[in-house]
Motif scaffolding. Sequence first.
Motif, PDB file in Angstrom:
ATOM      1  N   GLU A  38       0.831  -1.208   0.000  1.00 25.04           N
ATOM      2  CA  GLU A  38       0.000   0.000   0.000  1.00 25.04           C
ATOM      3  C   GLU A  38       0.862   1.252   0.000  1.00 25.04           C
ATOM      4  O   GLU A  38       1.940   1.276   0.590  1.00 25.04           O
ATOM      5  N   VAL A  39       0.370   2.276  -0.679  1.00 24.25           N
ATOM      6  CA  VAL A  39       0.918   3.635  -0.599  1.00 24.25           C
ATOM      7  C   VAL A  39      -0.290   4.549  -0.508  1.00 24.25           C
ATOM      8  O   VAL A  39      -1.058   4.670  -1.462  1.00 24.25           O
ATOM      9  N   ASP A  40      -0.483   5.162   0.635  1.00 26.58           N
ATOM     10  CA  ASP A  40      -1.659   6.009   0.851  1.00 26.58           C
ATOM     11  C   ASP A  40      -1.713   7.128  -0.206  1.00 26.58           C
ATOM     12  O   ASP A  40      -0.697   7.758  -0.471  1.00 26.58           O
ATOM     13  N   PRO A  41      -2.864   7.334  -0.882  1.00 21.85           N
ATOM     14  CA  PRO A  41      -4.195   6.836  -0.571  1.00 21.85           C
ATOM     15  C   PRO A  41      -4.605   5.582  -1.345  1.00 21.85           C
ATOM     16  O   PRO A  41      -5.780   5.200  -1.321  1.00 21.85           O
ATOM     17  N   PHE A  42      -3.684   4.940  -2.046  1.00 21.22           N
ATOM     18  CA  PHE A  42      -4.033   3.791  -2.877  1.00 21.22           C
ATOM     19  C   PHE A  42      -4.008   2.502  -2.060  1.00 21.22           C
ATOM     20  O   PHE A  42      -3.299   2.394  -1.058  1.00 21.22           O
ATOM     21  N   THR A  43      -4.782   1.512  -2.524  1.00 20.27           N
ATOM     22  CA  THR A  43      -4.844   0.219  -1.836  1.00 20.27           C
ATOM     23  C   THR A  43      -4.583  -0.900  -2.833  1.00 20.27           C
ATOM     24  O   THR A  43      -4.456  -0.669  -4.040  1.00 20.27           O
ATOM     25  N   ALA A  44      -4.527  -2.118  -2.329  1.00 23.20           N
ATOM     26  CA  ALA A  44      -4.250  -3.284  -3.171  1.00 23.20           C
ATOM     27  C   ALA A  44      -5.287  -3.442  -4.287  1.00 23.20           C
ATOM     28  O   ALA A  44      -4.974  -4.000  -5.352  1.00 23.20           O
ATOM     29  N   GLU A  45      -6.495  -2.953  -4.082  1.00 20.94           N
ATOM     30  CA  GLU A  45      -7.541  -3.059  -5.114  1.00 20.94           C
ATOM     31  C   GLU A  45      -7.213  -2.224  -6.349  1.00 20.94           C
ATOM     32  O   GLU A  45      -7.752  -2.473  -7.438  1.00 20.94           O
ATOM     33  N   ASP A  46      -6.324  -1.229  -6.193  1.00 18.82           N
ATOM     34  CA  ASP A  46      -5.958  -0.368  -7.313  1.00 18.82           C
ATOM     35  C   ASP A  46      -4.830  -0.945  -8.167  1.00 18.82           C
ATOM     36  O   ASP A  46      -4.552  -0.437  -9.252  1.00 18.82           O
ATOM     37  N   LEU A  47      -4.160  -1.991  -7.677  1.00 20.58           N
ATOM     38  CA  LEU A  47      -2.989  -2.526  -8.362  1.00 20.58           C
ATOM     39  C   LEU A  47      -3.312  -3.073  -9.756  1.00 20.58           C
ATOM     40  O   LEU A  47      -4.325  -3.744  -9.953  1.00 20.58           O
ATOM     41  N   VAL A  48      -2.406  -2.790 -10.696  1.00 21.41           N
ATOM     42  CA  VAL A  48      -2.534  -3.272 -12.069  1.00 21.41           C
ATOM     43  C   VAL A  48      -1.210  -3.915 -12.461  1.00 21.41           C
ATOM     44  O   VAL A  48      -0.145  -3.326 -12.268  1.00 21.41           O
ATOM     45  N   THR A  49      -1.265  -5.117 -13.007  1.00 17.92           N
ATOM     46  CA  THR A  49      -0.039  -5.831 -13.381  1.00 17.92           C
ATOM     47  C   THR A  49       0.400  -5.470 -14.797  1.00 17.92           C
ATOM     48  O   THR A  49      -0.389  -4.966 -15.611  1.00 17.92           O
ATOM     49  N   LEU A  50       1.651  -5.776 -15.089  1.00 20.16           N
ATOM     50  CA  LEU A  50       2.189  -5.550 -16.427  1.00 20.16           C
ATOM     51  C   LEU A  50       1.427  -6.387 -17.456  1.00 20.16           C
ATOM     52  O   LEU A  50       1.151  -5.926 -18.562  1.00 20.16           O
ATOM     53  N   GLU A  51       1.067  -7.613 -17.070  1.00 24.94           N
ATOM     54  CA  GLU A  51       0.329  -8.497 -17.988  1.00 24.94           C
ATOM     55  C   GLU A  51      -1.036  -7.894 -18.346  1.00 24.94           C
ATOM     56  O   GLU A  51      -1.460  -7.956 -19.516  1.00 24.94           O
ATOM     57  N   GLN A  52      -1.717  -7.305 -17.369  1.00 23.56           N
ATOM     58  CA  GLN A  52      -3.006  -6.678 -17.639  1.00 23.56           C
ATOM     59  C   GLN A  52      -2.862  -5.509 -18.614  1.00 23.56           C
ATOM     60  O   GLN A  52      -3.675  -5.340 -19.532  1.00 23.56           O
ATOM     61  N   LEU A  53      -1.834  -4.711 -18.396  1.00 26.44           N
ATOM     62  CA  LEU A  53      -1.621  -3.548 -19.256  1.00 26.44           C
ATOM     63  C   LEU A  53      -1.256  -3.958 -20.675  1.00 26.44           C
ATOM     64  O   LEU A  53      -1.784  -3.401 -21.645  1.00 26.44           O
ATOM     65  N   GLU A  54      -0.359  -4.932 -20.791  1.00 25.13           N
ATOM     66  CA  GLU A  54       0.060  -5.369 -22.125  1.00 25.13           C
ATOM     67  C   GLU A  54      -1.105  -5.968 -22.900  1.00 25.13           C
ATOM     68  O   GLU A  54      -1.193  -5.816 -24.135  1.00 25.13           O
ATOM     69  N   ALA A  55      -2.012  -6.631 -22.183  1.00 23.66           N
ATOM     70  CA  ALA A  55      -3.180  -7.215 -22.855  1.00 23.66           C
ATOM     71  C   ALA A  55      -4.165  -6.147 -23.322  1.00 23.66           C
ATOM     72  O   ALA A  55      -4.941  -6.378 -24.257  1.00 23.66           O
ATOM     73  N   ALA A  56      -4.122  -4.971 -22.671  1.00 21.24           N
ATOM     74  CA  ALA A  56      -5.072  -3.905 -22.998  1.00 21.24           C
ATOM     75  C   ALA A  56      -4.539  -2.896 -24.011  1.00 21.24           C
ATOM     76  O   ALA A  56      -5.281  -2.023 -24.468  1.00 21.24           O
ATOM     77  N   VAL A  57      -3.262  -3.010 -24.372  1.00 19.72           N
ATOM     78  CA  VAL A  57      -2.672  -2.064 -25.320  1.00 19.72           C
ATOM     79  C   VAL A  57      -3.327  -2.219 -26.690  1.00 19.72           C
ATOM     80  O   VAL A  57      -3.462  -3.341 -27.194  1.00 19.72           O
ATOM     81  N   PRO A  58      -3.743  -1.108 -27.305  1.00 20.24           N
ATOM     82  CA  PRO A  58      -4.361  -1.221 -28.640  1.00 20.24           C
ATOM     83  C   PRO A  58      -3.340  -1.670 -29.671  1.00 20.24           C
ATOM     84  O   PRO A  58      -2.174  -1.267 -29.639  1.00 20.24           O
ATOM     85  N   LYS A  59      -3.777  -2.531 -30.559  1.00 17.87           N
ATOM     86  CA  LYS A  59      -2.869  -3.078 -31.575  1.00 17.87           C
ATOM     87  C   LYS A  59      -3.514  -2.934 -32.956  1.00 17.87           C
ATOM     88  O   LYS A  59      -4.721  -3.067 -33.116  1.00 17.87           O
TER      89      LYS A  59
END
Length: 315
Positions: free
Chosen positions: A206-227
């Motif tokens: 955690e880093v206030d004000p963010f919580t574990a629910e806000d975390l995004v992985t590299l795999e999630q981002l790479e899958a969402a990149v427009p191609k």
Amino acid sequence: MGRRGKKKGRPISGWLVFDKPIGMGSTDAVSKIKWLFQAEKAGHAGTLDPLASGMLPIALGEATKTVPYVQDGAKVYRFTVAWGEERSTDDLEGPVTKTSEKRPSEAEILALLPKYTGVIMQIPPQFSAIKIAGERAYDLAREGETVDIPAREIEIGRLELIETTPEGNSVFEIECGKGTYVRSLARDMGRDLECFGHISTLRRTEVDPFTAEDLVTLEQLEAAVPKAEEGEEVVLSYDAIDAYIVDTGAALECLPQVAITDDAAAKIRLGNPVIIRGRDAPVEAEEACATARGKLVAIGAIEAGMFKPKRVFAG
């Protein structure tokens, strides 16, 4: 006079709460995120060592103006201390410098924890980004120099022993303030327990004000990149990856919030002060946020019922 070149990238703003993998440096993580989002500007709020994983808040665009507020926020780490060895870097990266056959009992560890709770003095690691006479401590350490790093005041709100691993190592969780080195904590506890110790795993949760629910992985981002297929001339949609962005204003929840009209927002964005109206509006505040229609307009001071902008955000 030469003309300024046009900024490269998209003018996207907000926070990406990145789940940094082990082995990636913080600067490399920022570069990767900037490239994935094709963002004009990016920066992180608090370095995370390459051997550590977990939460690295990365600011895009206008959110870079709010980085200091996230850097000052409380942080939570889950870490493992391997007993019996002290290392030059206070983690797995450096060579062993001291050893001991002794292993601490649970009772000994629990009795020690109060010493490391509250406001304490801590000496940062030799391998750290602290500047000594204008040079980074880790650069001097890599050249074989032993540098005298002065102790600094830090605050630890909570330190708990979570479990003991089958190998006899100890897993802790800590909630601490800005400037705390968990590696130093492992080093100092090992010395106090007369058995030595170093960090073997470290994850920031955690880093206030963010919580574990806000975390995004590299795999999630790479899958969402427009191609786009090679040769295709299409306008790429970034909707999928942009959905992971947290609003810039989320970093400023620690400040008083003042709702203003569109007319007042226009004046503030020109650098002009405005009168704050409303029964619940603060009369005085060293720092406060002005928002219009839920969107961040500026950070400023409130004096005698007047909002005076210090840092303005694009609409």
